[in-house]
Write a protein that holds these residues in place. Sequence first.
Motif, PDB file in Angstrom:
ATOM      1  N   THR A   1      -4.071  -1.187   4.555  1.00 45.97           N
ATOM      2  CA  THR A   1      -5.367  -1.567   3.993  1.00 45.97           C
ATOM      3  C   THR A   1      -6.489  -0.589   4.295  1.00 45.97           C
TER       4      THR A   1
ATOM      5  N   ASP B   1      -0.401  -8.384  -2.159  1.00 48.03           N
ATOM      6  CA  ASP B   1      -1.725  -8.609  -2.737  1.00 48.03           C
ATOM      7  C   ASP B   1      -2.504  -7.297  -2.691  1.00 48.03           C
TER       8      ASP B   1
ATOM      9  N   GLU C   1     -12.189  -6.234  -1.869  1.00 48.21           N
ATOM     10  CA  GLU C   1     -12.491  -6.530  -0.477  1.00 48.21           C
ATOM     11  C   GLU C   1     -12.563  -5.234   0.311  1.00 48.21           C
TER      12      GLU C   1
ATOM     13  N   LYS D   1      -6.145  -7.071  -3.513  1.00 45.71           N
ATOM     14  CA  LYS D   1      -7.501  -7.358  -3.010  1.00 45.71           C
ATOM     15  C   LYS D   1      -8.421  -6.156  -3.197  1.00 45.71           C
TER      16      LYS D   1
END
Length: 223
Positions: free
Chosen positions: A113, A62, A67, A64
């Motif tokens: 991330t 994913d 975010e 994202k």
Amino acid sequence: MKTTWLAAAATAAVLVPASAQLVAAQDYEFSLYSGWQTAPHSRVEGDYPGTGEDFDALIGWDGKSFEMPPYYGVRGTWWKTDRLGFGVEFTHTKVYAPDDEKAEIGFEDLEFTDGLNIVTANAMYRWPDRWESFTPYVGGGVGVSVPHVDVDTTTGIDTYELQYGGPAMRLMAGASYDLSERVALFGEYQFTYSANDVELEGDGDLQTNIKTNAVNFGLTLKF
């Protein structure tokens, strides 16, 4: 976020000496962008921390993009001629493994991330005012991946640090629109590929080759 800024600072250390020369040439552009970034499946394999057992799985990442921390990029380009340019680029891409897929191979967290950070040296080509006020362009670059590794095992062995991942490349195609002599808007498609071979605490390791696809929108300042 701290490690994201460390990666950005490292990139700036490369950009600043070059930019001093590029600005003097009066052909320098600085671009900032964000957008929608995704990543298709890729295989993740390696040695599980603490046990040395092999793991091997296909992960459907994913992106994202919106975010925290968000997806973004910065690019500096020196146009040596009206059509040909060279520069450097930093992109803060990111990928998350879905909960069920990471659990199957014994991880509580499996993600890049605080950045699957891609740094490249680019070559660019454009067609000035090809479509009235729009200037189409294409480009590509080669460089390195500097991922922030965020991997937690179900046995309590955690890895949370910035590492060198491996070689990387990017391709892009888009068009810019001049708002003034100094400011332009642009939209583009961008693809990146990175080979990532990272170490995990507990004598483990992980290898994965990650591709990203992004639709970017940004602002360019001209000097």
